[in-house]
Design a protein around this motif. Structure first.
Motif, PDB file in Angstrom:
ATOM      1  N   VAL A  98       3.784  -2.347  14.047  1.00 27.88           N
ATOM      2  CA  VAL A  98       3.165  -1.485  13.043  1.00 27.88           C
ATOM      3  C   VAL A  98       2.374  -2.332  12.072  1.00 27.88           C
ATOM      4  CG1 VAL A  98       4.914   0.328  13.178  1.00 27.88           C
ATOM      5  CG2 VAL A  98       5.225  -1.570  11.567  1.00 27.88           C
ATOM      6  N   SER A  99       1.360  -1.715  11.487  1.00 29.73           N
ATOM      7  CA  SER A  99       0.587  -2.334  10.415  1.00 29.73           C
ATOM      8  C   SER A  99       0.991  -1.678   9.105  1.00 29.73           C
ATOM      9  CB  SER A  99      -0.914  -2.151  10.658  1.00 29.73           C
ATOM     10  OG  SER A  99      -1.311  -2.821  11.826  1.00 29.73           O
ATOM     11  N   ILE A 100       1.232  -2.481   8.065  1.00 32.09           N
ATOM     12  CA  ILE A 100       1.777  -1.977   6.808  1.00 32.09           C
ATOM     13  C   ILE A 100       0.904  -2.446   5.662  1.00 32.09           C
ATOM     14  CG2 ILE A 100       3.794  -1.907   5.287  1.00 32.09           C
ATOM     15  CD1 ILE A 100       5.471  -2.750   7.754  1.00 32.09           C
ATOM     16  N   GLY A 101       0.636  -1.515   4.737  1.00 30.80           N
ATOM     17  CA  GLY A 101      -0.069  -1.876   3.529  1.00 30.80           C
ATOM     18  C   GLY A 101       0.580  -1.202   2.327  1.00 30.80           C
ATOM     19  N   TYR A 102       0.677  -1.911   1.210  1.00 27.95           N
ATOM     20  CA  TYR A 102       1.304  -1.330   0.032  1.00 27.95           C
ATOM     21  C   TYR A 102       0.514  -1.652  -1.213  1.00 27.95           C
ATOM     22  CZ  TYR A 102       3.200  -5.998  -0.919  1.00 27.95           C
ATOM     23  OH  TYR A 102       3.321  -7.336  -1.174  1.00 27.95           O
ATOM     24  N   ALA A 103       0.770  -0.879  -2.249  1.00 24.00           N
ATOM     25  CA  ALA A 103       0.190  -1.123  -3.573  1.00 24.00           C
ATOM     26  C   ALA A 103       1.207  -0.663  -4.605  1.00 24.00           C
ATOM     27  CB  ALA A 103      -1.132  -0.360  -3.736  1.00 24.00           C
ATOM     28  N   PHE A 104       1.289  -1.355  -5.742  1.00 21.25           N
ATOM     29  CA  PHE A 104       2.301  -0.992  -6.729  1.00 21.25           C
ATOM     30  C   PHE A 104       1.721  -1.037  -8.131  1.00 21.25           C
ATOM     31  CE2 PHE A 104       2.682  -5.483  -5.955  1.00 21.25           C
ATOM     32  CZ  PHE A 104       2.864  -6.056  -7.197  1.00 21.25           C
ATOM     33  N   TYR A 105       2.320  -0.240  -8.968  1.00 23.20           N
ATOM     34  CA  TYR A 105       1.910  -0.050 -10.366  1.00 23.20           C
ATOM     35  C   TYR A 105       2.645  -1.066 -11.238  1.00 23.20           C
ATOM     36  CZ  TYR A 105       1.600   2.332 -14.919  1.00 23.20           C
ATOM     37  OH  TYR A 105       1.365   2.630 -16.234  1.00 23.20           O
ATOM     38  N   PRO A 106       1.999  -1.699 -12.199  1.00 24.61           N
ATOM     39  CA  PRO A 106       0.570  -1.536 -12.560  1.00 24.61           C
ATOM     40  C   PRO A 106      -0.296  -2.675 -12.023  1.00 24.61           C
ATOM     41  CG  PRO A 106       1.728  -2.538 -14.384  1.00 24.61           C
ATOM     42  CD  PRO A 106       2.737  -2.406 -13.274  1.00 24.61           C
ATOM     43  N   ASP A 107       0.325  -3.614 -11.255  1.00 22.24           N
ATOM     44  CA  ASP A 107      -0.408  -4.808 -10.838  1.00 22.24           C
ATOM     45  C   ASP A 107      -1.643  -4.462 -10.017  1.00 22.24           C
ATOM     46  OD1 ASP A 107       1.901  -5.732 -11.971  1.00 22.24           O
ATOM     47  OD2 ASP A 107       2.232  -7.329 -10.535  1.00 22.24           O
ATOM     48  N   ASP A 108      -1.494  -3.468  -9.105  1.00 30.57           N
ATOM     49  CA  ASP A 108      -2.601  -3.127  -8.219  1.00 30.57           C
ATOM     50  C   ASP A 108      -3.467  -2.007  -8.781  1.00 30.57           C
ATOM     51  OD1 ASP A 108      -1.963  -5.015  -6.276  1.00 30.57           O
ATOM     52  OD2 ASP A 108      -0.413  -3.707  -5.445  1.00 30.57           O
ATOM     53  N   GLY A 109      -3.011  -1.370  -9.860  1.00 27.28           N
ATOM     54  CA  GLY A 109      -3.792  -0.290 -10.444  1.00 27.28           C
ATOM     55  C   GLY A 109      -2.907   0.684 -11.202  1.00 27.28           C
ATOM     56  N   THR A 110      -3.547   1.442 -12.065  1.00 31.29           N
ATOM     57  CA  THR A 110      -2.803   2.438 -12.856  1.00 31.29           C
ATOM     58  C   THR A 110      -3.145   3.856 -12.438  1.00 31.29           C
ATOM     59  OG1 THR A 110      -4.544   2.415 -14.543  1.00 31.29           O
ATOM     60  CG2 THR A 110      -2.671   0.917 -14.860  1.00 31.29           C
ATOM     61  N   ASP A 111      -4.151   4.007 -11.585  1.00 34.09           N
ATOM     62  CA  ASP A 111      -4.560   5.334 -11.134  1.00 34.09           C
ATOM     63  C   ASP A 111      -3.952   5.610  -9.765  1.00 34.09           C
ATOM     64  OD1 ASP A 111      -6.444   7.726 -11.375  1.00 34.09           O
ATOM     65  OD2 ASP A 111      -7.031   6.838  -9.439  1.00 34.09           O
ATOM     66  N   GLU A 154      -5.778   4.020  -2.238  1.00 35.36           N
ATOM     67  CA  GLU A 154      -6.879   3.339  -1.567  1.00 35.36           C
ATOM     68  C   GLU A 154      -6.541   1.888  -1.271  1.00 35.36           C
ATOM     69  OE1 GLU A 154     -10.132   3.912  -4.200  1.00 35.36           O
ATOM     70  OE2 GLU A 154     -10.451   6.028  -3.633  1.00 35.36           O
ATOM     71  N   ILE A 155      -5.878   1.222  -2.225  1.00 34.21           N
ATOM     72  CA  ILE A 155      -5.522  -0.188  -2.028  1.00 34.21           C
ATOM     73  C   ILE A 155      -4.503  -0.322  -0.909  1.00 34.21           C
ATOM     74  CG2 ILE A 155      -4.366  -2.164  -3.095  1.00 34.21           C
ATOM     75  CD1 ILE A 155      -5.655  -1.337  -5.743  1.00 34.21           C
ATOM     76  N   ALA A 156      -3.475   0.571  -0.910  1.00 40.64           N
ATOM     77  CA  ALA A 156      -2.463   0.507   0.141  1.00 40.64           C
ATOM     78  C   ALA A 156      -3.088   0.773   1.499  1.00 40.64           C
ATOM     79  CB  ALA A 156      -1.356   1.522  -0.151  1.00 40.64           C
ATOM     80  N   ASP A 157      -4.012   1.723   1.562  1.00 39.23           N
ATOM     81  CA  ASP A 157      -4.661   2.049   2.828  1.00 39.23           C
ATOM     82  C   ASP A 157      -5.534   0.889   3.305  1.00 39.23           C
ATOM     83  OD1 ASP A 157      -5.306   4.162   4.850  1.00 39.23           O
ATOM     84  OD2 ASP A 157      -7.337   3.787   4.097  1.00 39.23           O
ATOM     85  N   GLN A 158      -6.224   0.244   2.381  1.00 34.30           N
ATOM     86  CA  GLN A 158      -7.080  -0.887   2.744  1.00 34.30           C
ATOM     87  C   GLN A 158      -6.236  -2.051   3.264  1.00 34.30           C
ATOM     88  OE1 GLN A 158     -10.540  -0.971   2.799  1.00 34.30           O
ATOM     89  NE2 GLN A 158     -10.121  -2.888   3.912  1.00 34.30           N
ATOM     90  N   ARG A 159      -5.121  -2.329   2.608  1.00 38.28           N
ATOM     91  CA  ARG A 159      -4.254  -3.420   3.053  1.00 38.28           C
ATOM     92  C   ARG A 159      -3.669  -3.136   4.431  1.00 38.28           C
ATOM     93  NH1 ARG A 159      -1.152  -4.694  -2.738  1.00 38.28           N
ATOM     94  NH2 ARG A 159      -2.868  -5.980  -3.612  1.00 38.28           N
ATOM     95  N   MET A 160      -3.349  -1.891   4.697  1.00 33.66           N
ATOM     96  CA  MET A 160      -2.861  -1.525   6.029  1.00 33.66           C
ATOM     97  C   MET A 160      -3.977  -1.739   7.056  1.00 33.66           C
ATOM     98  SD  MET A 160      -1.786   2.144   7.591  1.00 33.66           S
ATOM     99  CE  MET A 160      -3.538   2.533   7.700  1.00 33.66           C
ATOM    100  N   TYR A 161      -5.175  -1.326   6.686  1.00 35.10           N
ATOM    101  CA  TYR A 161      -6.310  -1.487   7.602  1.00 35.10           C
ATOM    102  C   TYR A 161      -6.571  -2.967   7.871  1.00 35.10           C
ATOM    103  CZ  TYR A 161     -11.061  -1.253   9.448  1.00 35.10           C
ATOM    104  OH  TYR A 161     -12.192  -1.402  10.237  1.00 35.10           O
TER     105      TYR A 161
END
Length: 446
Positions: free
Chosen positions: A409-422, A428-435
């Motif tokens: 599997v390919s996995i991407g994650y994003a967490f608040y607030p380091d990767d964004g507050t919105d 979008e960041i989690a999806d991009q990292r997975m891609y």
């Protein structure tokens, strides 16, 4: 209480509790109606008993009037006698069927009785007779009218004896004891008017009186044995105390009176119980349908609808701390090579392994795409740990029929607030990292 989470056991418990509580309320209501009706009936009985007491006192006073009349006749005679006693007695007893006989007892010895037949045994000296002596002496010494009985008279009837002392003046004008005038009357005939009225109104009764020497109430006449919770009236007549007890023959409240209330109440109890059962059943069905609508039918994971609702709720409550996107590598190849059934088996196994590697809710967004929402404030290292655990979960092959397939599997994650507050930015960041991870996988495979 959240009705959507009621189990079958809880439903039975709730329905049983509603039934029992409703029955308790019904019993209390019926008891209240019974008490209220009893109070009303007793109020009517109290009014009735006063009328019956007046009738009884009238009967007793009539007997007292007879002895008083006889007393006056004796006193008016200069020699203290009653000429033509039989004619006088006959006249007095006319139309008074309740009188058994009239007697004269000069100096306490009964010498004249009308009618004599059946009363020959009454020709006695009252002072010497053990049943009459003390009361006769009391009457003589106090000048008090006395009432004695009840006792058996002729024809096995029951009667009472009203005895009035007579005093006449001697030649010196001094009152001297002459004797007694006596009226024996039948029980309950003397009270017949009152008894007939009690029967007309449907009452049982019991009449008691005391003796001059004590306060013990002795039964005179009654329609039945002991009555439950009777209405009581006490009064004085003929020198003694009396008590009249009355109670309805069928009880203060008849069962037929309460039956309509009980049946209607039982209907309401059953209706309320049924409605409670139906509401709980509908709530359970609604919860089941709701759960089905939020679940992916193939894997049993939460679906994309649940993902969007949960994410909106976390955003609304400021509890969205991170997001994972997961995609199965070369899933199209698996479907094309091994068939859709094998592809379904792969998706179900992927779902199980991801749930085992993560403590958060796992969602299937569609096809081979999955997601995880993080609702706790965890460190970045925890995101890496989850990623590593899920990657290692696919180190062993997945079996579908006779096919052994290695899946990654390919996995991407994003967490608040380091990767964004919105929230959208995090997605979008989690999806991009997975891609990006998927691109690296494909590049490595080539």
């Amino acid at each position: 209480m959240n009705l959507n989470n009621v189990s079958k056991t809880s439903r039975i418990t709730i329905v049983s509790a509603v039934f029992l509580l409703s029955m308790l309320v019904l019993v209390l209501v019926i008891n209240g109606i019974w008490r209220q009706q009893t109070t009303q009936e007793q109020t009517l009985a109290k009014q009735n008993i006063q009328n019956r007491v007046s009738e009884i006192k009238y009967g007793i006073n009539e007997c007292c009037g007879i002895t008083e009349s006889m007393n006056l006749i004796v006193q008016e005679n200069a020699e203290g006698t009653m000429e033509d006693f039989n004619n006088v007695a006959r006249h007095i007893m006319k139309d008074r069927k309740f009188i058994s006989c009239l007697q004269l007892a000069p100096q306490g010895t009964v010498t004249s009785i009308y009618p004599m037949e059946g009363h020959e045994g009454d020709l006695i000296n009252l002072f010497e007779e053990k049943h009459y002596g003390s009361l006769a002496a009391y009457s003589k010494n106090t000048g008090t009218m006395t009432l004695q009985g009840p006792f058996e008279i002729q024809h096995r009837e029951v009667g009472m004896e009203l005895r009035e002392p007579v005093y006449v003046r001697d030649s010196s004008g001094i009152k001297q004891f002459w004797g007694f005038v006596i009226a024996v009357f039948k029980i309950p005939d003397v009270f017949q008017i009152s008894i007939d009225n009690l029967k007309t109104f449907g009452y049982d009764y019991a009449l008691y009186k005391t003796n001059p020497f004590d306060d013990e109430m002795r039964l005179i006449t009654a329609s039945k044995g002991i009555m439950e919770d009777p209405v009581v009236a006490e009064f004085d007549a003929a020198g003694v105390s009396w008590r009249l007890d009355i109670a309805p023959e069928e009880g203060w409240v008849q069962p037929s009176f309460l039956l309509p209330y009980a049946l209607f109440g039982l209907f309401l109890v059953l209706l309320l119980t049924l409605l409670t059962y139906m509401v709980l059943l509908l709530a359970e069905d609604r919860a089941l349908f709701s759960n089905i609508s939020l679940r992916d039918q193939l894997t049993g994971l939460y679906n994309v609808r649940c993902f969007e609702e949960d994410m909106a709720a976390l955003v609304r409550t400021n509890n969205l701390h991170g997001i994972f996107y997961i995609d199965v590598n070369k899933f199209k190849h698996i479907n094309d090579t091994y068939g859709h059934r094998a592809g379904d088996d792969v998706l179900k196994e992927v779902a199980l392994r991801m749930k085992g590697a993560c403590e958060f809710k796992v969602y299937r967004l569609g096809g081979d795409e999955f997601a995880i929402l993080v609702d706790q404030d965890i460190k970045k290292s925890a995101y890496e740990t989850i990623t590593t655990k899920m990657t290692k979960a696919f180190n062993r092959s997945i079996v579908s029929g006779s096919n052994n397939m290695m899946v990654s599997v390919s996995i991407g994650y994003a967490f608040y607030p380091d990767d964004g507050t919105d929230p959208q930015q995090l997605r979008e960041i989690a999806d991009q990292r997975m891609y990006n991870m998927k691109e690296a996988y494909h590049a490595e495979m080539e």
